[in-house]
Design an enzyme around this catalytic site. Structure first.
Site, PDB file in Angstrom:
ATOM      1  N   HIS A 125      64.111  80.762  -8.422  1.00  0.00           N
ATOM      2  CA  HIS A 125      64.380  80.707  -9.862  1.00  0.00           C
ATOM      3  C   HIS A 125      63.789  79.466 -10.510  1.00  0.00           C
ATOM      4  O   HIS A 125      63.428  79.485 -11.683  1.00  0.00           O
ATOM      5  CB  HIS A 125      65.882  80.822 -10.139  1.00  0.00           C
ATOM      6  CG  HIS A 125      66.342  82.242 -10.047  1.00  0.00           C
ATOM      7  ND1 HIS A 125      67.180  82.693  -9.077  1.00  0.00           N
ATOM      8  CD2 HIS A 125      66.006  83.310 -10.786  1.00  0.00           C
ATOM      9  CE1 HIS A 125      67.355  83.991  -9.229  1.00  0.00           C
ATOM     10  NE2 HIS A 125      66.656  84.384 -10.249  1.00  0.00           N
ATOM     11  N   ARG A 128      68.320  86.030 -19.606  1.00  0.00           N
ATOM     12  CA  ARG A 128      69.164  85.540 -18.505  1.00  0.00           C
ATOM     13  C   ARG A 128      70.175  84.557 -19.087  1.00  0.00           C
ATOM     14  O   ARG A 128      69.923  83.350 -19.128  1.00  0.00           O
ATOM     15  CB  ARG A 128      68.322  84.821 -17.456  1.00  0.00           C
ATOM     16  CG  ARG A 128      67.395  85.703 -16.634  1.00  0.00           C
ATOM     17  CD  ARG A 128      66.652  84.834 -15.638  1.00  0.00           C
ATOM     18  NE  ARG A 128      65.976  85.579 -14.609  1.00  0.00           N
ATOM     19  CZ  ARG A 128      64.653  85.793 -14.591  1.00  0.00           C
ATOM     20  NH1 ARG A 128      63.891  85.336 -15.560  1.00  0.00           N
ATOM     21  NH2 ARG A 128      64.112  86.473 -13.594  1.00  0.00           N
ATOM     22  N   GLU A 144      68.527  96.143  -8.607  1.00  0.00           N
ATOM     23  CA  GLU A 144      67.984  95.017  -7.841  1.00  0.00           C
ATOM     24  C   GLU A 144      68.582  94.953  -6.443  1.00  0.00           C
ATOM     25  O   GLU A 144      68.406  93.965  -5.733  1.00  0.00           O
ATOM     26  CB  GLU A 144      68.177  93.696  -8.592  1.00  0.00           C
ATOM     27  CG  GLU A 144      69.578  93.424  -9.061  1.00  0.00           C
ATOM     28  CD  GLU A 144      69.680  92.151  -9.905  1.00  0.00           C
ATOM     29  OE1 GLU A 144      68.763  91.318  -9.884  1.00  0.00           O
ATOM     30  OE2 GLU A 144      70.714  91.989 -10.572  1.00  0.00           O
TER      31      GLU A 144
HETATM   32  C1  PEP Z   1      65.262  90.027 -10.398  1.00  0.00           C
HETATM   33  O1  PEP Z   1      66.049  89.966  -9.460  1.00  0.00           O
HETATM   34  O2  PEP Z   1      64.118  90.495 -10.308  1.00  0.00           O
HETATM   35  C2  PEP Z   1      65.653  89.527 -11.721  1.00  0.00           C
HETATM   36  C3  PEP Z   1      64.902  89.710 -12.767  1.00  0.00           C
HETATM   37  O3  PEP Z   1      66.826  88.820 -11.776  1.00  0.00           O
HETATM   38  P1  PEP Z   1      66.917  87.254 -11.454  1.00  0.00           P
HETATM   39  O4  PEP Z   1      65.535  86.795 -11.126  1.00  0.00           O
HETATM   40  O5  PEP Z   1      67.460  86.599 -12.639  1.00  0.00           O
HETATM   41  O6  PEP Z   1      67.842  87.249 -10.304  1.00  0.00           O
HETATM   42 MG    MG Z   2      68.081  89.387  -9.888  1.00  0.00          MG
END
Ligand code: PEP
Ligand code: MG
Length: 654
Positions: free
Chosen positions: A181, A279, A413
């Site tokens: 992230h 997000r 996901e």
């Molecule tokens: C993902 O998992 O692809 C997603 C967009 O969520 P995050 O990256 O915020 O976990």
């Molecule tokens: Mg995700």
């Protein structure tokens, strides 16, 4: 001047001075380093906490001062720190684990006593342990006074969101991953990010001059190299300015991912069709207290003003895993990515979930919002969330507070969600595929784990098969599928995503132009593969392969090679430059011809039955038309109300 080769998480050039972040900022679940390193962390954290507490105690009075002084006493009790240091001596415990264990040992000492005062000391121990953990993890406010490059052993999303992202020119870490992230946040903000060398990071001190140039790190460059890097940096900043020329327009809408109101503004500047993933947790990681409903309402209200009537998909907080926050203490888990996160946290802390839902629904009156639920694995979770959403709407309405319930979708996901997509499609309004987590869970690879880079393949066949399966399930129920993970912006993946039937792509704002161009190229490629020639798609919307058209005559190619479009609006354009040679009596189809091609556009399936109602032509038979010129308007709602499919079929007759 020293040069190090590192790995690139986000490319680019940056030159400037270093701001060295405290070790291990906010990262959990790590493996123990050497005993000396762990002991150092413990001592440094204890000293930092002592200074912080003393500072607060000096400013406090009365009871609060006594409490702080009691905490300082416990912290400076020699047996406390020495117990923890003893535990890391064998090299099989991290500083964090040792401090937690020390807390347990201390509490056990008090557990036999009956004195209420002594018993209340156990709460103080819990507080002390949490505070030291906060210090070890670097969960304290770092402040960038001027634009700087960040150097750290490891960074967490909470740590980076405590900083002013606008001040970060570049990031260098020892441990990292291109799909973490932190890397996603860096990418969203166009910040170059390199990682992967302990030696390089150890060589960087606060205030040093460094250069990041894609995979290379230069520490203490000479003046000439430094000026050249500064020049390169400003050249690429000029290139990344908002587009002055529109990129090639794809028929697939391209949305933006966002983690802050500033990201929304950037998305509008870059011409995004809307926000495909907001997000929300990123706005609330960096704080000590739970965000109140009013504050959240203010943010979503502002989001509505920024985005106007553009679709804005607001994901409820996906706290947990690597996204930890001080205001919500989650259990210390062995496998946080498999633990409390996303919807699990929201359903277990319903009061927090409700506050966010109420704030979103109040602001939804002013915008074009959707609600997106993260980390879904089961139908019951969605049903429970839907019940709470309905309940919040009822509560607001009964209290006379203006509100609007937006459409609700789920993140796909987890492999579980992908496999039960047919059931989920029956109860929600849309899907958004999070390929970052879908890849991590499908391949059983922690996407933060650098040593597994080679095995982490976001284009793995298993992931694409799941995407196809999800698209089929969604379209069967007439709902849309967006992809909002990093794969949506990958040049290599876009053609496969479009072929699989993905309706929308959502990427970081900096990638919008490129994604549109790549999507347009992929659409062209698909059209050419279907009908053997390259023509403009006569409508906005998802392309459908000939064999998937739900009409036997077209699917069998009896009238000629063809493809379908699921139109997202009713404007129909000419697919080629030529002359309108036919407009059907019932106005549901037309042909355009030139010397090379004759193309028939058939709007809807069985729409001849409508006897001309629902179609309005802007041109007449015999008129010359340009490719991409609007030629007719179809009333899609009218066609749907008549129980007919709105799918447009484009047939190459010659
Ligand atoms: C993902 O998992 O692809 C997603 C967009 O969520 P995050 O990256 O915020 O976990
Ligand atoms: Mg995700």
């Amino acid at each position: 001047m020293k040069k190090y080769m590192m790995k690139t998480a986000r490319g680019g050039t940056a030159a400037g001075t270093v701001y060295r972040i405290r070790e291990n900022c906010g990262c959990r679940n790590r493996r123990p380093e050497s005993p000396e390193y762990e002991t150092g962390l413990l001592k440094k954290a204890a000293e930092q906490l002592r200074l912080e507490l003393s500072d607060s105690a000096n400013r406090a009075t009365g009871e609060s001062r006594s409490i702080l002084e009691a905490e300082i006493m416990m912290l400076t009790d020699p047996s406390f720190l020495s117990t923890a240091c003893e535990m890391v001596k064998n090299g099989d415990m991290t500083a964090e684990q040792a401090i937690i264990q020390t807390g347990i040992v201390m509490k056990e000492r008090f557990s036999g006593v009956s004195d209420r005062y002594m018993l209340s000391r156990t709460d103080d121990i819990t507080g002390l342990v949490e505070n030291i953990l906060r210090m070890i993890r670097g969960e304290h406010r770092e402040k960038l006074e001027k634009p700087s490059l960040i150097a750290a052993i490891q960074l967490s999303p909470a740590c980076i969101s405590r900083l002013d992202l606008g001040m970060i020119q570049g990031i260098v870490t020892e441990k990292g991953s291109p799909v973490s992230h932190v890397s996603i946040l860096a990418g969203d903000c166009g910040i170059p990010y390199i990682y992967g060398s302990a030696e390089a990071v150890a060589a960087i001190n606060n205030g040093d001059r460094i250069i990041i140039d894609d995979g290379t790190l230069i520490v203490d460059p000479d003046d000439e190299t430094y000026s050249a890097a500064l020049e390169k940096m400003s050249r690429s900043a000029r290139r990344e300015a908002p587009p002055t020329e529109a990129p090639e327009c794809s028929r697939t809408p391209v949305f933006a991912n966002a983690g802050s109101l500033n990201d929304l503004r950037a998305a509008v500047r870059q011409g995004a069709d809307g926000i495909g993933l907001f997000r929300t947790e990123f706005m609330f990681l960096d704080r000590e207290d739970e965000p109140p409903e009013e504050e959240q309402y203010g943010i979503y209200r502002e989001a509505a003003s920024i985005m106007g009537d553009r679709k804005t998909v607001i994901r409820t907080m996906d706290i947990g895993s690597d996204k930890r926050t001080a205001w919500l203490q989650l259990p210390d888990e062995k496998n946080p990515a498999l633990g409390f996160r996303g919807i699990r946290v929201s359903l277990d802390h319903e009061h927090i979930f409700r506050k966010q839902l109420r704030a979103i629904m109040r602001a939804a009156v002013h915008g074009n919002f959707r609600i997106l639920l993260p980390v879904i694995t089961s139908v019951w979770e969605v049903n429970e969330a839907l019940r709470i959403i309905n309940d919040c709407e009822r509560e607001l309405t009964e209290s006379g507070i203006p509100c609007k319930k937006p459409g609700v979708g789920v993140m796909i996901e987890t492999p579980a969600a992908a496999m039960i997509a047919p059931e989920l499609a029956e109860i929600v309004d849309f899907f958004s595929i999070g390929t970052n987590d879908l890849t991590q869970y499908t391949l059983a690879i922690d996407h933060e784990e650098e040593s597994l880079d080679r095995h982490y393949d976001p284009c793995h066949e298993a992931v694409f098969r799941m995407i196809s399966l999800v698209c089929r399930a969604a379209h069967k129920q007439g709902i849309t599928v967006s992809v909002c993970g990093e794969l949506a912006g990958s040049e290599a993946a876009i053609p496969r995503l479009i072929r699989s039937g993905v309706d929308e792509l959502s990427v970081s704002s900096s990638k919008i132009g490129r994604t549109r161009t790549n999507a347009a190229a992929a659409e062209k490629e698909l059209i050419t593969a279907c009908i053997g020639t390259d023509i403009a798609s006569p409508a906005d919307g998802r392309l459908v392969l000939m064999e998937d058209i739900p009409d036997k005559t077209f699917a069998a190619g009896i009238l000629g090679r063809c493809f379908g479009i699921v139109p997202s609006n009713g404007t129909v354009y000419s697919p080629i430059t030529g002359t309108v040679t036919m407009i059907a009596e019932s106005k549901h189809s037309f042909s355009v011809e030139n010397e090379e091609e004759s193309i028939l556009v058939h709007v809807g399936i069985d729409t001849v039955k409508l006897g001309g109602r629902g179609f309005e032509f802007r041109v007449a038979k015999g008129d010359p038309v340009e490719a991409g010129q609007p030629v007719m308007d179809a009333d899609l709602d009218f066609i749907k109300k008549a129980g007919l499919s709105t799918m447009m079929i484009v047939v190459r007759c010659s």
